[in-house]
Every structure is written in C-alpha cells, then in structure tokens.
Write an enzyme that holds these catalytic residues in place. Structure first.
Site, PDB file in Angstrom:
ATOM      1  N   HIS A 211      -6.147   5.008  -6.991  1.00  0.00           N
ATOM      2  CA  HIS A 211      -5.888   3.687  -7.609  1.00  0.00           C
ATOM      3  C   HIS A 211      -4.563   3.775  -8.365  1.00  0.00           C
ATOM      4  O   HIS A 211      -3.558   4.153  -7.795  1.00  0.00           O
ATOM      5  CB  HIS A 211      -7.107   3.329  -8.468  1.00  0.00           C
ATOM      6  CG  HIS A 211      -7.128   1.943  -9.038  1.00  0.00           C
ATOM      7  ND1 HIS A 211      -6.396   0.898  -8.564  1.00  0.00           N
ATOM      8  CD2 HIS A 211      -7.848   1.427 -10.085  1.00  0.00           C
ATOM      9  CE1 HIS A 211      -6.648  -0.196  -9.282  1.00  0.00           C
ATOM     10  NE2 HIS A 211      -7.527   0.106 -10.210  1.00  0.00           N
TER      11      HIS A 211
ATOM     12  N   HIS B 109      -3.948   0.353   1.677  1.00  0.00           N
ATOM     13  CA  HIS B 109      -4.579  -0.547   0.698  1.00  0.00           C
ATOM     14  C   HIS B 109      -5.901  -1.041   1.281  1.00  0.00           C
ATOM     15  O   HIS B 109      -5.988  -1.285   2.484  1.00  0.00           O
ATOM     16  CB  HIS B 109      -3.663  -1.740   0.405  1.00  0.00           C
ATOM     17  CG  HIS B 109      -4.007  -2.449  -0.863  1.00  0.00           C
ATOM     18  ND1 HIS B 109      -5.008  -3.381  -0.921  1.00  0.00           N
ATOM     19  CD2 HIS B 109      -3.518  -2.320  -2.115  1.00  0.00           C
ATOM     20  CE1 HIS B 109      -5.101  -3.831  -2.169  1.00  0.00           C
ATOM     21  NE2 HIS B 109      -4.217  -3.208  -2.918  1.00  0.00           N
TER      22      HIS B 109
ATOM     23  N   ASP C 135       2.586   0.807  -5.634  1.00  0.00           N
ATOM     24  CA  ASP C 135       2.880   2.062  -6.357  1.00  0.00           C
ATOM     25  C   ASP C 135       4.054   2.811  -5.746  1.00  0.00           C
ATOM     26  O   ASP C 135       4.735   3.575  -6.439  1.00  0.00           O
ATOM     27  CB  ASP C 135       1.636   2.958  -6.371  1.00  0.00           C
ATOM     28  CG  ASP C 135       0.545   2.375  -7.247  1.00  0.00           C
ATOM     29  OD1 ASP C 135      -0.634   2.406  -6.849  1.00  0.00           O
ATOM     30  OD2 ASP C 135       0.882   1.852  -8.323  1.00  0.00           O
TER      31      ASP C 135
HETATM   32  C1  SDX Z   1      -3.810   0.354  -6.008  1.00  0.00           C
HETATM   33  O1  SDX Z   1      -7.538  -2.585  -4.746  1.00  0.00           O
HETATM   34  C2  SDX Z   1      -6.425  -2.946  -5.350  1.00  0.00           C
HETATM   35  O2  SDX Z   1      -6.058  -4.100  -5.427  1.00  0.00           O
HETATM   36  C3  SDX Z   1      -5.645  -1.787  -5.965  1.00  0.00           C
HETATM   37  C4  SDX Z   1      -4.231  -2.105  -6.443  1.00  0.00           C
HETATM   38  C5  SDX Z   1      -4.254  -3.015  -7.648  1.00  0.00           C
HETATM   39  O3  SDX Z   1      -3.250  -3.715  -7.861  1.00  0.00           O
HETATM   40  O4  SDX Z   1      -5.231  -2.945  -8.442  1.00  0.00           O
HETATM   41  O5  SDX Z   1      -3.504  -2.702  -5.390  1.00  0.00           O
HETATM   42  C6  SDX Z   1      -3.498  -0.838  -6.884  1.00  0.00           C
HETATM   43  O6  SDX Z   1      -4.717   1.088  -6.294  1.00  0.00           O
HETATM   44  C7  SDX Z   1      -3.003   0.565  -4.747  1.00  0.00           C
HETATM   45  C8  SDX Z   1      -3.498   1.797  -3.928  1.00  0.00           C
HETATM   46  C9  SDX Z   1      -2.902   3.066  -4.547  1.00  0.00           C
HETATM   47  N1  SDX Z   1      -3.496   4.250  -3.886  1.00  0.00           N
HETATM   48  C10 SDX Z   1      -2.775   5.046  -3.077  1.00  0.00           C
HETATM   49  O7  SDX Z   1      -1.596   4.860  -2.773  1.00  0.00           O
HETATM   50  C11 SDX Z   1      -3.543   6.268  -2.585  1.00  0.00           C
HETATM   51  C12 SDX Z   1      -3.331   6.447  -1.086  1.00  0.00           C
HETATM   52  N2  SDX Z   1      -4.044   5.379  -0.362  1.00  0.00           N
HETATM   53  C13 SDX Z   1      -5.309   5.709   0.259  1.00  0.00           C
HETATM   54  O8  SDX Z   1      -6.080   6.586  -0.491  1.00  0.00           O
HETATM   55  C14 SDX Z   1      -6.045   4.466   0.777  1.00  0.00           C
HETATM   56  O9  SDX Z   1      -5.120   3.712   1.439  1.00  0.00           O
HETATM   57  C15 SDX Z   1      -6.805   3.584  -0.199  1.00  0.00           C
HETATM   58  C16 SDX Z   1      -7.805   4.348  -0.982  1.00  0.00           C
HETATM   59  C17 SDX Z   1      -5.865   2.881  -1.109  1.00  0.00           C
HETATM   60  C18 SDX Z   1      -7.538   2.520   0.612  1.00  0.00           C
HETATM   61  O10 SDX Z   1      -8.262   3.169   1.527  1.00  0.00           O
HETATM   62  P1  SDX Z   1      -9.563   2.520   2.226  1.00  0.00           P
HETATM   63  O11 SDX Z   1      -9.464   1.053   2.288  1.00  0.00           O
HETATM   64  O12 SDX Z   1     -10.791   3.080   1.570  1.00  0.00           O
HETATM   65  O13 SDX Z   1      -9.412   3.018   3.682  1.00  0.00           O
HETATM   66  P2  SDX Z   1      -9.603   4.502   4.154  1.00  0.00           P
HETATM   67  O14 SDX Z   1      -9.275   5.467   3.053  1.00  0.00           O
HETATM   68  O15 SDX Z   1     -10.959   4.590   4.771  1.00  0.00           O
HETATM   69  O16 SDX Z   1      -8.444   4.627   5.249  1.00  0.00           O
HETATM   70  C19 SDX Z   1      -8.617   4.003   6.518  1.00  0.00           C
HETATM   71  C20 SDX Z   1      -7.835   4.898   7.495  1.00  0.00           C
HETATM   72  C21 SDX Z   1      -8.276   6.366   7.399  1.00  0.00           C
HETATM   73  O17 SDX Z   1      -7.985   6.978   8.663  1.00  0.00           O
HETATM   74  P3  SDX Z   1      -9.258   7.351   9.597  1.00  0.00           P
HETATM   75  O18 SDX Z   1     -10.119   8.293   8.786  1.00  0.00           O
HETATM   76  O19 SDX Z   1      -9.961   6.007   9.883  1.00  0.00           O
HETATM   77  O20 SDX Z   1      -8.628   7.996  10.801  1.00  0.00           O
HETATM   78  O21 SDX Z   1      -6.431   4.902   7.146  1.00  0.00           O
HETATM   79  C22 SDX Z   1      -6.048   6.198   6.738  1.00  0.00           C
HETATM   80  C23 SDX Z   1      -7.316   6.977   6.408  1.00  0.00           C
HETATM   81  O22 SDX Z   1      -7.098   8.367   6.636  1.00  0.00           O
HETATM   82  N3  SDX Z   1      -5.241   6.078   5.538  1.00  0.00           N
HETATM   83  C24 SDX Z   1      -4.292   6.935   5.187  1.00  0.00           C
HETATM   84  C25 SDX Z   1      -3.789   6.434   3.977  1.00  0.00           C
HETATM   85  N4  SDX Z   1      -4.442   5.314   3.635  1.00  0.00           N
HETATM   86  C26 SDX Z   1      -5.362   5.102   4.609  1.00  0.00           C
HETATM   87  N5  SDX Z   1      -3.820   8.051   5.776  1.00  0.00           N
HETATM   88  C27 SDX Z   1      -2.826   8.697   5.118  1.00  0.00           C
HETATM   89  N6  SDX Z   1      -2.292   8.288   3.940  1.00  0.00           N
HETATM   90  C28 SDX Z   1      -2.755   7.157   3.359  1.00  0.00           C
HETATM   91  N7  SDX Z   1      -2.227   6.767   2.204  1.00  0.00           N
END
Ligand code: SDX
Length: 374
Positions: A221, A260, A311
């Site tokens: 997050h 996201h 971010d």
């Molecule tokens: C914020 O929700 C909000 O509104 C939050 C926010 C706000 O203003 O409050 O916008 C602020 O928190 C932004 C997000 C900051 N976090 C990051 O940058 C951390 C990296 N991002 C990931 O951890 C991920 O993208 C999440 C947690 C943000 C969202 O993930 P989801 O929706 O739970 O989806 P997922 O993790 O299940 O990913 C789906 C697929 C996966 O691949 P498969 O397992 O299906 O093969 O996409 C891939 C993931 O591996 N993936 C990524 C990735 N994000 C998703 N792979 C590599 N790097 C990434 N960053």
C-alpha cells in the site's frame, strides 16, 4: 478455495460513498465530483482538504476560516514534543506518526465526542499537527533543534520549513502540493477501509486514523513509494534498469510502484504526478531518475502489461527534493488524513458494524483429554 470466498474482498462492493469516485474504465478519479487532475491544476491542497471534508470547494471566506483553524492547531503540546525527543532515533517515521496521533488522542479534549462537529474539529487538529510531529522527528534524529511551525506558510511550505529551515522555490512547493492533492483520497483502499472498520464499532477518530496509518505503512500500500526509491537506488543508473527489471521479473518478484487492485489500465493520478516529476528534474537538473522511470515503465508495460501507480512517480520526486526516503509514506499520511477523516464521518453518518463471515476448514468437534492423558 471455494468460489463463494472472495479473498481480499476482490471485486466486492461493501458500501456506498460520496467522497470520491475511482473510474478505471475512463482512467479518472473525482473528489466530491471534481476531477483530481483539475484540482491539481487550479487549487492548493488546503482547498482540496476543505472539499474532501466539507463536500464542496471553499469560497474565500470559508478557506480563510479553515486555514486559520488549521494554522492555529499546528503546534504540539510540550509533552508530545518531549515524547518525540525520547523516541528511538532508528524508529520508522510511520511508527512515529502512528504513535503521535495516538498521543494526540490522549490529549484531545473532545476524544469521547464522535459527533460530526467534534470529528471535524479533531480531523483538522490531526491534519494540522501530524506534519509538525513528523518534522520534529526529522530534525531530532539528525541531532538538530526542532523548528516550530509558522502561521504565515501553507501546509506544503511549512513542512519544508520545519524540516529544512527554509521554503524551496515555488515550483518545488507546487510539485509537493500536487502530490498531497493526489494522495488525499482514493475510495475504499485498505487503509481507508481499516479506518471505516474501526469506526464501525463506534470507536474514535484518533484510533481509526492510528489503525489506518499502520495499514498504510505496508509495502503493498503506501509503503510502496519508499520501496520504489530503494529499488531505483539499487539499480543505480538508467543503463542498468533493463537488466535489473528483467532479472526481477524472471524471479517473479513484485516490482514496487506498479500494479493496482482497481486500475488495470493505468492509475489516473500518474500522468499528473509524472509531469511534475519531470518538471522538478528539469529545474534541479537531475535527469537520472526520470530516465530510469521511463525505462522501467516501458519494460513493465511491454513484458507484463502492468502500469505504474501513483507511488512510482512520487518516490523519485521526493528524492530529488532532498527528503529522506523513510519520510515518503509519512507524507502520504499527512495528505490521506483528509480522506480517512471524511470516510470516518461518512461511516458514522450511516453505520453498520463491519463483520464479515469466514468458512471454517479446521478440526471437526473433538473431546478434551485431561493433561495426564495427553
Ligand atoms: C496504493 O487501493 C488503492 O486505492 C491504493 C492506493 C491509494 O491511493 O490508496 O492507490 C495506493 O497502495 C497503490 C499500490 C502501491 N503498491 C505497490 O506498488 C506494490 C506493488 N503492487 C502489487 O503488490 C499489486 O499490484 C497490488 C497489491 C497493488 C495489487 O495487486 P492485486 O490486485 O492483489 O493483484 P495481484 O497481486 O493478485 O496481481 C495480479 C497479477 C499477479 O500475477 P499472477 O500471479 O496472476 O501471474 O499481476 C501481477 C501478480 O504477480 N502483479 C505484479 C505486480 N502487481 C501485480 N507483478 C509484478 N510486480 C507488480 N507490482
């Protein structure tokens, strides 16, 4: 896992809100109906804070009254300053923020009053004091004297002044102010939902915001903006970026600042923040990070079709401003206090205890054996 379970509440609508609307389909975000990018263009953070809390943009008289109340509440009690001085220097500033807000709750004369009027006053006090508490720690851990807040500076200017003893040029302040506007509110993200969940038992605003800060700290997050900068510093030079990111993807690593839960074709806030990141880089003649930014963004898009989130541009922008990396998520806190407070008041106004169900998959019922039989 059975289909009726939506882990992480994926895709589940749990309530209604009037605070903001996240529109991934048109890559847009509105606060109380106003587009976030337009608010960045035409308003200061204080106007947006007023909007999010009071449901409409202020006129001149309303803004002056709001700013006066915020400025008059910036200073901390002697006790809170002395507690911050006693905090371990190695503390993460997010834990300092969480603890400071908790102590503000102990000190606040209206802690037991959760009426809308009292919560509004408490929200403004938390908004006003949190930057002061963070800046005090910023100075103390460097062995410097605390710089008290100034009433003739706005929130963005005053934070720089309390941390560095001076206000940077107006373009830097504007970029910082834009980041505060973009961080202010984003519907039912995990820290906001944490605040609403705590509020749903009719607990108080200081407790709800303390919990929200704890949630925002996580690298999935708000903590991501710090991790973005740690990643860029590991990469060191734009020439290493391609190799580094492909190595990370080959190892199935999560690349911070990308992806996201709601935006799947791009975070609506990124174009605006990226624009200001480039403006700051040009002004300060620091093009290394924007170059690295572009390479990483293009590679993540082409290899995984994953877009950057807000971010990603915020990390390098704060770094170029000379702010310590572990203060990036606390800056997010300073801003998101407005969104959290609006949601806390909205939850109070139409509350239902938040208590989901779970599907049991543990041991079936069994007899207790006495100790000497076990
Ligand atoms: C914020 O929700 C909000 O509104 C939050 C926010 C706000 O203003 O409050 O916008 C602020 O928190 C932004 C997000 C900051 N976090 C990051 O940058 C951390 C990296 N991002 C990931 O951890 C991920 O993208 C999440 C947690 C943000 C969202 O993930 P989801 O929706 O739970 O989806 P997922 O993790 O299940 O990913 C789906 C697929 C996966 O691949 P498969 O397992 O299906 O093969 O996409 C891939 C993931 O591996 N993936 C990524 C990735 N994000 C998703 N792979 C590599 N790097 C990434 N960053």
């Amino acid at each position: 896992m059975s289909d009726d379970i939506k882990k992480g509440l994926l895709g589940i609508v749990v309530d209604e809100t009037e605070v903001s609307k996240v529109m991934p389909e048109i890559n847009s975000l509105t606060y109380r109906g106003y587009a976030a990018q337009d608010l960045c263009e035409y308003c200061r953070f204080e106007e947006v804070a007023y909007l999010i809390l009071n449901k409409d943009l202020p006129n001149t008289i309303q803004l002056r009254k709001f700013e006066k109340e915020e400025k008059n509440n910036r200073d901390l009690s002697k006790d809170l300053y002395s507690i911050i001085k006693k905090m371990p220097k190695k503390s993460h500033p997010m834990d300092v923020a969480r603890t400071a807000v908790s102590i503000m709750g102990l000190e606040d004369k209206e802690t037991t009053d959760s009426s809308e009027e009292a919560n509004m006053r408490k929200a403004i006090r938390i908004l006003a004091k949190t930057p002061t508490a963070l800046a005090a720690f910023y100075r103390i851990r460097k062995g410097k004297n605390i710089i008290k807040p100034k009433k003739n500076l706005n929130i963005a200017e005053n934070f720089f002044y309390m941390c560095f003893g001076k206000v940077p040029q107006k373009e830097i302040v504007k970029a910082f102010d834009v980041s505060l506007i973009l961080y202010a509110e984003h519907s039912f993200n995990v820290s906001t939902f944490t605040a609403r969940t705590i509020t749903s038992s009719l607990s108080d605003i200081h407790g709800a915001i303390t919990g929200a800060i704890a949630s925002l700290k996580g690298p999935l997050h708000g903590g991501a903006n710090e991790e973005v900068m740690h990643m860029m510093n590991k990469i060191k030079s734009p020439n290493n970026a391609l190799k580094w990111i492909n190595n990370a993807l080959d190892k199935k690593e999560v690349v911070m600042g990308f992806g996201h839960r709601v935006y799947k074709s791009g975070d609506s806030r990124v174009p605006t923040m990226k624009h200001y990141m480039f403006k700051v880089a040009k002004l300060l003649n620091k093009d290394k990070y924007p170059k690295m930014y572009e390479i990483l963004e293009n590679e993540m898009l082409s290899k995984k079709n994953i877009h950057p989130n807000v971010d990603f541009p915020c990390g390098p922008t704060y770094y170029m401003m000379g702010i310590d990396i572990d203060f990036y998520t606390p800056i997010f806190v300073m801003s998101r206090i407005t969104g959290w407070s609006a949601h806390i008041m909205e939850q109070h106004a139409s509350n239902k205890l938040i208590r989901p169900l779970s599907k049991y998959k543990g041991e079936e019922v069994r007899e207790v054996m006495l100790l000497n039989q076990r």
